[in-house]
Design a protein around this motif. Structure first.
Motif, short mmCIF file in Angstrom:
data_model
loop_
_atom_site.label_atom_id
_atom_site.label_comp_id
_atom_site.label_asym_id
_atom_site.label_seq_id
_atom_site.Cartn_x
_atom_site.Cartn_y
_atom_site.Cartn_z
N ARG A 305 -10.55 -10.70 -3.93
CA ARG A 305 -8.97 -10.01 -4.10
C ARG A 305 -8.41 -10.96 -4.62
O ARG A 305 -8.01 -12.19 -4.10
CB ARG A 305 -8.57 -9.74 -2.68
CG ARG A 305 -7.22 -9.18 -2.38
CD ARG A 305 -7.02 -7.84 -2.68
NE ARG A 305 -7.80 -6.96 -1.96
CZ ARG A 305 -7.73 -6.62 -0.64
NH1 ARG A 305 -6.63 -6.98 0.06
NH2 ARG A 305 -8.86 -6.14 0.14
N GLN A 310 -3.06 -9.12 -3.50
CA GLN A 310 -2.97 -9.28 -1.96
C GLN A 310 -1.34 -9.16 -1.78
O GLN A 310 -1.05 -8.79 -0.76
CB GLN A 310 -3.53 -10.59 -1.76
CG GLN A 310 -3.17 -11.05 -0.24
CD GLN A 310 -3.95 -9.88 0.73
OE1 GLN A 310 -4.90 -9.49 0.69
NE2 GLN A 310 -3.47 -9.79 1.96
N VAL A 313 -0.30 -5.78 -1.54
CA VAL A 313 -0.80 -5.17 0.07
C VAL A 313 -0.01 -5.68 1.02
O VAL A 313 0.21 -4.80 2.10
CB VAL A 313 -2.45 -5.76 0.44
CG1 VAL A 313 -2.78 -5.45 1.81
CG2 VAL A 313 -3.38 -5.15 -0.73
N GLU A 314 0.44 -6.75 1.01
CA GLU A 314 1.32 -7.30 2.26
C GLU A 314 2.65 -6.76 2.18
O GLU A 314 3.31 -6.59 3.16
CB GLU A 314 1.25 -9.08 2.09
CG GLU A 314 0.12 -9.47 2.40
CD GLU A 314 0.24 -11.05 2.48
OE1 GLU A 314 1.16 -11.58 2.50
OE2 GLU A 314 -0.82 -11.75 2.45
N ARG A 319 -2.22 0.13 -0.48
CA ARG A 319 -2.84 0.02 0.78
C ARG A 319 -4.32 -0.21 0.80
O ARG A 319 -5.09 0.19 -0.19
CB ARG A 319 -2.90 1.45 1.32
CG ARG A 319 -3.50 1.69 2.60
CD ARG A 319 -3.22 2.88 3.40
NE ARG A 319 -3.72 4.28 2.58
CZ ARG A 319 -4.66 4.67 3.10
NH1 ARG A 319 -5.40 4.11 4.08
NH2 ARG A 319 -5.26 5.85 2.28
N GLU A 320 -4.70 -1.17 1.59
CA GLU A 320 -6.31 -1.63 1.60
C GLU A 320 -7.04 -0.46 2.27
O GLU A 320 -6.73 -0.15 3.55
CB GLU A 320 -6.12 -3.18 2.34
CG GLU A 320 -7.74 -3.48 2.55
CD GLU A 320 -7.69 -4.69 3.22
OE1 GLU A 320 -8.86 -5.46 3.22
OE2 GLU A 320 -6.64 -5.22 3.68
#
Length: 660
Positions: A305, A310, A313-314, A319-320
């Motif tokens: 990743r 990342q 995502v955060e 979306r993971e």
């Protein structure tokens, strides 16, 4: 009297002040041929010559009877620039403070007359049918990720960790089956798919996986390995109003496929996905802009990743989707044991694993560099040996050979150390060829294969052999390698690059994913967070920790970074204008400028601009305006007789490695 028609065209010119739409009157004989998307020739009065251009739109005259130059000729009546592609190119160029013509140069291949005529004479393509068995097989592969299929149908932005294993029988990775399954499901819904991979080997794996699921006529290649006519013909296929699956490299992210339902990127941390040409837009950023415009699904997949994904995502933008059962290779952190020499390159544990694995199949040994001895040092003072002409590093092609400079290529026949005066050299590192020589003696009667830039090997069979490969050049093995040994890890981590830990984890993870299920993977001589992330196969956690460490330092990707290079006076003028235009920038946003002059008669400088994503549009607009203003100043006539200044100002956004 009939109403005058006006064509709004985009010139094919990288000159910044020409990066806008120009209006041209359409002569009556050309009214039927000039349409949005076609190529035309138009006069440019300021340059006194004809220019190639794309027609973006055709409108009625506004009634002001303004004087307009006329379209000179229609190059081709085939519309090759659809409106969605121009919108995407414009948005991407604006985000990167670049010219839309630079984006279109990457997206639209050069016209090939014969291919265009053949396409016009051929029957129109029809929609390909996905057989139920292929749809069921695709759903079975996607079933390892609960909810992934429904998320793709809903057009979400997703990040997944690919299964780290090779195909059980065929020479390809399981990741190719995952992306092929996602593409098959999307095509079965009547939507197009764009799959972007870093290099030709990844593309070959993906094409092989797709060939087992969908008809060949539904697959479109987009890469520079094809001949000009073949690539242009494939591009014309994407323009047809029929869904297809485009498989290509970084420029394929702009492919104008009909009704796109999915854009997927494989291994976005690979530097090959970063466009080196202006404006230097990464395929990941272009895909994000495209998804925002088209509202298609967006999929990031890889064995690791990146911190860029990342961050998305955060913040909740991506979306993971985790696997129901997360597989991982059997990674062993190998170190020298008590009694072994510290300089031993292959510890006894890794040596024993290789010996046992060679009884069953091939063994992969990853090294840092190609060649025999990539670096030489003085035998007395241990300082790096440098060329006496350009100060470049010296290297040896074989034992006893005359050292050669890696920069200028000169031979160092009478080399003398500039520090201690010694004339003796010592090999300080082992490349792929030297490693193959050493391991060949350690494992007699064993086939040794070198795979690097000079010895390209795509795949190997399942018979026992030692494969010595540089990072990224590892061949595929049928059924996977029976053992993987990762050497020179400590040397790789000594690089001073900001993302070196992230890169090393990606190199090692991709090599570990080539191991057969249950086969050992030995990481030699490395400890710390990167080694723990590989051993526990928790690459997202490492990316999360890296991102947290960079945020207080305001390093990318926590913030965006732009570089400004050019004449010192031009750089100062641009930075002053930036401070006035974007007053919200903090006091530490601008680093520099620093002097980069190599010519005493020309003062050049470089500066970095760090800014939050919320200020991205304002900063990009200000930097682009500064580049245009500098180009216009360089065109103004001068009263003195000195040399005419020329525009040297260059701006690049989203640089991954800030370096003054």
């Amino acid at each position: 009297m009939s109403e005058r028609r006006v064509a709004r065209v985009q010139l094919e010119s990288p000159v910044p002040q020409l990066d806008r739409l120009f209006d041209y009157a359409i002569p009556h004989p050309l009214v039927a041929e000039v349409a949005p998307g076609v190529r035309v020739k138009v006069p440019l009065r300021s340059a006194g010559r004809m220019m190639d251009a794309f027609v973006v739109e055709v409108v009625a005259d506004d009634g002001t009877e303004r004087p307009l130059s006329s379209v000179e000729a229609v190059v081709s009546t085939t519309p090759v620039l659809p409106a969605p592609l121009y919108t995407l190119a414009r948005r991407v160029a604006d985000r990167a403070a670049g010219s839309v013509s630079d984006i279109l140069r990457l997206a639209v291949p050069k016209r090939m007359v014969r291919a265009e005529k053949a396409w016009a004479a051929a029957p129109a393509p029809t929609a390909a049918d996905v057989v139920p068995a292929a749809r069921e097989r695709a759903d079975e592969v996607l079933g390892a990720y609960p909810g992934l299929g429904a998320a793709l149908d809903a057009g979400e932005r997703l990040a997944v960790d690919a299964p780290p294993r090779p195909h059980a029988e065929l020479p390809r990775g399981a990741w190719a089956d995952l992306l092929a399954a996602a593409a098959t499901r999307t095509l079965a819904r009547g939507k197009s798919v764009v799959l972007v991979v870093p290099d030709y080997r990844d593309q070959a794996q993906l094409l092989a996986a797709l060939g087992e699921l969908v008809p060949a006529e539904a697959i479109v290649r987009d890469d520079a390995d094809q001949s000009g006519p073949a690539r242009y013909g494939q591009y014309l296929r994407t323009l047809a109003p029929v869904p297809c699956i485009v498989v290509g490299r970084r420029s394929a992210v702009y492919a104008p496929a009909h009704d796109t339902g999915l854009v997927a990127l494989w291994d976005d941390g690979d530097s090959l996905l970063a466009e080196p040409l202006s404006p230097g837009v990464h395929a990941r950023d272009a895909a994000l802009v495209r998804q925002e415009i088209e509202h298609s699904a967006l999929l990031f997949a890889g064995h690791t990743r990146t911190t860029d994904v990342q961050r998305l995502v955060e913040v909740g933008y991506v979306r993971e989707v985790p696997q129901a059962r997360r597989p991982s290779p059997r990674v062993v952190l190998s170190a020298t044991r008590e009694g072994e020499q510290r300089q031993s390159r292959v510890p006894s544990s890794a040596f024993a694993a290789a010996r046992e694995a060679l009884q069953h199949g091939p063994v992969l040994v990853q090294v840092a560099r190609p060649g025999y001895a990539p670096s030489l040092v003085c035998a007395d003072c241990r300082r790096p040996a440098r060329c006496q002409h350009c100060a470049g590093p010296l290297r040896a092609a074989r034992p006893g050979a005359t050292p050669v400079c890696a920069w200028c290529g000169r031979s160092a026949h009478a080399w003398t150390c500039g520090h201690c005066g010694s004339v003796k050299l010592r090999m300080a590192s082992s490349g792929s060829e030297r490693t193959a020589d050493e391991l060949g003696r350690a494992f007699p009667h064993t086939r040794v294969i070198i795979a690097d830039g000079a010895h390209q090997v795509a795949e190997v069979d399942a018979t026992p052999a030692l494969i010595i490969a540089t990072r990224g050049a590892e061949p595929l093995a049928r059924g996977g390698y029976r053992a993987v040994i990762l050497l020179d890890g400590d040397r790789m981590l000594q690089n001073e690059a900001l993302r070196i830990g992230e890169h090393c984890l990606r190199w090692w993870s991709n090599a570990a994913a080539l191991a057969a299920p249950g086969a050992p993977v030995h990481l030699v001589g490395v400890a710390g967070p990167v080694a723990r992330a590989l051993a526990t196969w928790t690459q997202p956690a490492y990316a999360r920790a890296e991102l947290a460490d960079r945020a207080p330092l305001r390093m990318p990707p926590a913030v965006r970074v732009a570089s400004v290079d050019g004449h010192a006076r031009s750089v100062d003028t641009l930075l002053a204008s930036l401070r006035e235009t974007v007053p919200d920038l903090d006091a530490l946003a601008i680093l520099g400028p620093v002097d980069t002059s190599t010519d005493p008669d020309t003062a050049t400088a470089r500066a970095l601009v760090r800014f939050d994503y919320a200020h991205g549009r304002a900063v990009a607009d200000a930097l682009r305006a500064g580049v245009i203003a500098d180009a216009l100043r360089a065109r103004r006539p001068r009263k003195d007789r000195g040399p005419k200044p020329r525009s040297t100002l260059k701006v690049r956004l989203d640089i991954p490695e800030p370096d003054l």
